[in-house]
Design a protein around this motif. Structure first.
Motif, PDB file in Angstrom:
ATOM      1  N   VAL A 145       0.695  -1.374   0.159  1.00  0.00           N
ATOM      2  CA  VAL A 145      -0.240  -0.399   0.399  1.00  0.00           C
ATOM      3  C   VAL A 145       0.693   1.485   0.209  1.00  0.00           C
ATOM      4  CG1 VAL A 145      -1.856  -1.120   1.044  1.00  0.00           C
ATOM      5  CG2 VAL A 145       0.356   0.364   2.244  1.00  0.00           C
ATOM      6  N   LEU A 146      -0.064   2.348  -0.520  1.00  0.00           N
ATOM      7  CA  LEU A 146       0.908   3.541  -0.290  1.00  0.00           C
ATOM      8  C   LEU A 146       0.468   4.273   0.956  1.00  0.00           C
ATOM      9  CD1 LEU A 146       2.233   5.885  -1.773  1.00  0.00           C
ATOM     10  CD2 LEU A 146       0.484   6.365  -2.668  1.00  0.00           C
ATOM     11  N   VAL A 147       1.729   4.803   1.444  1.00  0.00           N
ATOM     12  CA  VAL A 147       1.958   4.842   2.675  1.00  0.00           C
ATOM     13  C   VAL A 147       2.617   6.588   2.364  1.00  0.00           C
ATOM     14  CG1 VAL A 147       0.879   3.349   4.315  1.00  0.00           C
ATOM     15  CG2 VAL A 147       3.410   4.101   4.198  1.00  0.00           C
ATOM     16  N   GLY A 148       2.202   7.941   3.126  1.00  0.00           N
ATOM     17  CA  GLY A 148       2.800   9.348   3.240  1.00  0.00           C
ATOM     18  C   GLY A 148       3.106   9.582   5.102  1.00  0.00           C
ATOM     19  N   GLN A 149       4.060  10.882   5.322  1.00  0.00           N
ATOM     20  CA  GLN A 149       4.005  11.371   6.322  1.00  0.00           C
ATOM     21  C   GLN A 149       3.834  12.919   5.948  1.00  0.00           C
ATOM     22  OE1 GLN A 149       7.001   9.915   9.468  1.00  0.00           O
ATOM     23  NE2 GLN A 149       6.377  11.841  11.132  1.00  0.00           N
ATOM     24  N   ARG A 150       3.600  13.803   6.686  1.00  0.00           N
ATOM     25  CA  ARG A 150       3.793  14.840   6.546  1.00  0.00           C
ATOM     26  C   ARG A 150       4.807  15.270   6.730  1.00  0.00           C
ATOM     27  NH1 ARG A 150      -0.097  17.922   3.205  1.00  0.00           N
ATOM     28  NH2 ARG A 150      -2.265  17.463   3.872  1.00  0.00           N
ATOM     29  N   GLY A 151       5.202  16.760   6.430  1.00  0.00           N
ATOM     30  CA  GLY A 151       6.298  17.449   7.057  1.00  0.00           C
ATOM     31  C   GLY A 151       6.171  19.341   6.646  1.00  0.00           C
ATOM     32  N   GLY A 152       6.548  19.785   7.770  1.00  0.00           N
ATOM     33  CA  GLY A 152       6.961  21.761   7.675  1.00  0.00           C
ATOM     34  C   GLY A 152       7.543  21.989   8.386  1.00  0.00           C
ATOM     35  N   GLN A 153       7.466  23.719   8.433  1.00  0.00           N
ATOM     36  CA  GLN A 153       8.468  24.392   9.231  1.00  0.00           C
ATOM     37  C   GLN A 153       8.180  24.263  10.500  1.00  0.00           C
ATOM     38  OE1 GLN A 153       8.547  27.939   7.866  1.00  0.00           O
ATOM     39  NE2 GLN A 153       8.606  27.601   5.659  1.00  0.00           N
ATOM     40  N   SER A 154       7.295  23.524  10.810  1.00  0.00           N
ATOM     41  CA  SER A 154       7.458  23.441  12.381  1.00  0.00           C
ATOM     42  C   SER A 154       8.514  22.042  12.064  1.00  0.00           C
ATOM     43  CB  SER A 154       5.803  23.394  12.714  1.00  0.00           C
ATOM     44  OG  SER A 154       5.193  21.595  12.371  1.00  0.00           O
ATOM     45  N   SER A 155       8.407  21.565  12.185  1.00  0.00           N
ATOM     46  CA  SER A 155       9.282  19.814  12.307  1.00  0.00           C
ATOM     47  C   SER A 155       9.246  19.571  10.846  1.00  0.00           C
ATOM     48  CB  SER A 155       8.193  18.886  12.849  1.00  0.00           C
ATOM     49  OG  SER A 155       9.200  17.387  13.196  1.00  0.00           O
ATOM     50  N   LEU A 156      10.132  18.335  10.755  1.00  0.00           N
ATOM     51  CA  LEU A 156      10.565  17.932   9.119  1.00  0.00           C
ATOM     52  C   LEU A 156       9.690  16.222   9.075  1.00  0.00           C
ATOM     53  CD1 LEU A 156      14.626  17.390   9.471  1.00  0.00           C
ATOM     54  CD2 LEU A 156      12.851  18.855   7.924  1.00  0.00           C
ATOM     55  N   LEU A 157       9.090  16.001  10.210  1.00  0.00           N
ATOM     56  CA  LEU A 157       8.510  15.034  10.247  1.00  0.00           C
ATOM     57  C   LEU A 157       7.040  15.292  11.495  1.00  0.00           C
ATOM     58  CD1 LEU A 157      10.782  12.158   9.591  1.00  0.00           C
ATOM     59  CD2 LEU A 157       8.750  12.999   7.762  1.00  0.00           C
ATOM     60  N   LEU A 158       6.151  15.450  10.835  1.00  0.00           N
ATOM     61  CA  LEU A 158       4.740  15.601  12.037  1.00  0.00           C
ATOM     62  C   LEU A 158       4.139  14.257  11.990  1.00  0.00           C
ATOM     63  CD1 LEU A 158       3.184  18.164  10.238  1.00  0.00           C
ATOM     64  CD2 LEU A 158       4.878  18.798  12.105  1.00  0.00           C
ATOM     65  N   ALA A 159       3.713  14.307  13.226  1.00  0.00           N
ATOM     66  CA  ALA A 159       3.563  12.519  13.610  1.00  0.00           C
ATOM     67  C   ALA A 159       2.399  12.159  13.314  1.00  0.00           C
ATOM     68  CB  ALA A 159       3.281  12.770  14.992  1.00  0.00           C
ATOM     69  N   GLY A 160       2.123  10.899  12.925  1.00  0.00           N
ATOM     70  CA  GLY A 160       1.357  10.653  12.394  1.00  0.00           C
ATOM     71  C   GLY A 160       1.717   9.754  11.024  1.00  0.00           C
TER      72      GLY A 160
END
Length: 591
Positions: free
Chosen positions: A347-362
């Motif tokens: 399956v395709l899975v993913g994780q968010r990231g952004g300026q508050s953190s390189l990797l956001l939980a989940g």
């Protein structure tokens, strides 16, 4: 007093000098003026022990003299070439090579390299034309042992003479070498000559009763048999990531490799790689992971590219349409990968990231909608596990899956989805130079003890650097025939890289297959040491067979903190592996 020349090194060196002198004499035979082409040969790059340095100039001179004798070429004097080389060992780019050829008044410029692996050698050459519009041609020849280098350079010179200078070579001389462009012929005799034992400078132990030809692995349990390895041609870029699948739908293996900016797609033909597609990323997006899988079930595997700028992800997916690669996911704001879930499949899975953190939980399953995605369901696992560091496996055969991962301190671990820690290794595994982020601080963790084997903080250790390094993949497969999931993992060897922040230099590597013994992951087998750095690998069943698999190992031959910026030289090692059969059935490794 008489002295005997009895050293193989001296004999080979003397042979090269004598033959080169003889051919240089032959090269003075006049040829038709209109057929003459001028060629400049650069110094050979050496990926070999220092004891073989003597070959460097000899190979250069021999290739030049053979091209003069066999192809009627006019050779530019080495001193003129060397005087214009600001960086003699730098990898030439086409425009730069064309410029140098024009400065020298040469029609062609040739760069070459010798790679030594376990006593065997490969010769790679690239021919650049003075015309910037002309694409460079790649050539390759192999020598099963050092004394065969002269034959290999001869074959290489005839192949170049045929494809560049238009000379018809004797069949016997031309057979061992092949050009990488166009697509290689169906029979590739060069690779048969390169089959050899796996390289290792120090053998840890021999397996009692092991059959001849199975030296590439050290076996500690009933396991697999390996009949040596083969090697593809070299590539003049630093491999960041690699995966394997059937991209074009022809039923065979296709190898997908990426540097920081481009994705290269190759067909595997007789242990050679023929490029049939190229994907270029936008300037801001740096590639850090790729996955190849047929998630839509149409018989052609998609290529999922996880890329990012310094702060957030920009990822894509492509599929072969029969003539080119077309976009199926366009610049989505997720880090992505393909995950194999026990009992369900890929399956395709993913994780968010952004300026508050390189990797956001989940970490989320992703559902495709047109050329974008939507999060479908969050996976049950501790927050400290990131998208790139884990695989799922039922290692203890209890019907539930465990999380097998490599943490940011390069420790291998096993935990349950509820965060119960089952095991953390004392030894280091994984280790790569690829990363996300650049100058952005990671969210720190507290109470960390990387030596604790029963602390979730040891698993979730973030480190203090401004980059999050991505470990090599973990592959789950039953390799010892006991019906349980086993884990295959790399071990890139370095001391300083794990103690000096943002210093990642790995000079040798191993691959380990491991099985759960009730309290820990114990070793089934490991490869012997490989000289070079493994950024990625893949281990897949052979189509149409019951107990055979193929191990693909990407290997960077040029390493160091500047290699990924200035270019490197890489190759692929291929192992044919016979998996252990079901319990009660004897395998060669058990005899």
């Amino acid at each position: 007093m008489h002295h005997k020349i009895n050293s193989p090194v001296k004999i080979l060196a003397l042979s090269i000098v004598i033959i080169a002198c003889f051919i240089m004499g032959q090269a003075n035979i006049p040829k038709a003026e209109e057929s003459l082409k001028s060629i400049a040969v650069l110094p050979f790059a050496m990926h070999a022990p220092s004891s073989m340095t003597y070959l460097q100039e000899g190979l250069r001179d021999m290739l030049a003299s053979r091209l003069a004798a066999n192809g009627g070429a006019v050779i530019i004097d080495n001193s003129r070439v060397d005087a214009l080389l600001a960086e003699p060992n730098k990898d030439m780019q086409p425009q730069e090579a064309a410029g140098l050829a024009q400065q020298l008044g040469a029609d062609y410029l040739i760069s070459g390299s010798l790679t030594a692996l376990g006593g065997s050698m490969s010769l790679d050459a690239k021919v650049f034309a003075a015309d910037v519009a002309a694409s460079p041609l790649n050539f390759y020849a192999a020598a099963a042992e050092e004394k065969e280098v002269i034959g290999a350079i001869n074959a290489l010179s005839w192949d170049i003479a045929a494809k560049v200078l238009g000379v018809t070579p004797p069949q016997a001389a031309a057979a061992p070498a092949r050009a990488a462009e166009p697509v290689p012929a169906q029979q590739d005799e060069a690779m048969a000559a390169f089959k050899t034992e796996h390289p290792d400078k120090v053998y840890k132990k021999q397996v009692p009763g092991q059959a001849p030809g199975m030296a590439p692995i050290i076996v500690t349990q009933a396991a697999a048999a390996m009949q040596g390895f083969t090697k593809t041609q070299n590539f003049d870029y630093f491999i960041e990531a690699m995966d394997v699948g059937d991209v074009d739908g022809d039923g065979g293996f296709d190898v997908v490799m990426a540097d920081r900016r481009k994705v290269y797609v190759y067909s595997l033909v007789n242990n050679r790689l023929a490029e049939f597609a190229l994907i270029e990323m936008p300037a801001r997006s740096k590639i850090h992971a790729i996955s190849v899988a047929d998630l839509d079930g149409n018989g052609r595997a998609e290529i999922y590219i996880s890329a990012a700028d310094d702060y957030k992800p920009h990822s894509w997916a492509y599929q072969w349409n029969g003539s080119s690669m077309e976009i199926i996911l366009n610049n989505i704001p997720w880090y992505i990968r393909v995950l194999d879930i026990p009992g369900e499949g890929q399956v395709l899975v993913g994780q968010r990231g952004g300026q508050s953190s390189l990797l956001l939980a989940g970490i989320f399953r992703l559902m495709k909608t047109d050329t974008t995605v939507q999060p479908e369901q969050r996976l049950a696992m501790p927050d400290y596990v990131n998208l790139f560091e884990f695989a799922l496996a039922d290692v203890n055969q209890d019907g539930a899956h465990e999380i097998i991962g490599i943490n940011r301190a390069d420790r291998l671990y096993v935990v349950r989805p509820d965060a119960t820690v089952l095991w953390v290794s004392d030894d280091y595994y994984g280790g790569t130079s690829r990363y996300i982020g650049e100058d952005y601080d990671l969210v720190g963790r507290t109470g960390i003890d990387i030596n604790s084997s029963h602390s979730s903080d040891a698993i979730g250790r973030e480190g203090t650097g401004k980059r999050l390094y991505i470990p090599t993949r973990l592959v789950v497969m039953d390799v010892n025939g006991d019906g349980r999931d086993d884990v295959i993992v790399t071990k890139n060897l370095s001391y300083a890289s794990r103690h000096v922040e943002n210093y990642k230099r790995f000079t040798s590597s191993e691959i380990h297959a491991m099985s759960w013994n009730g309290i820990a992951l114990g070793q089934i087998w490991q490869t012997k040491k490989i000289d070079g750095y493994i950024p990625d690998f893949q281990f897949l069943p052979q189509p149409g067979t019951e107990n055979r698999a193929k191990l693909f190992v990407s290997l960077v031959l040029s390493t160091g903190w500047t290699s990924s910026l200035t270019g490197g030289e890489s190759t692929i090692l291929l192992y044919d592996v016979e998996l252990a059969q079901e319990k009660g059935v004897e395998t060669p490794a058990q005899n």
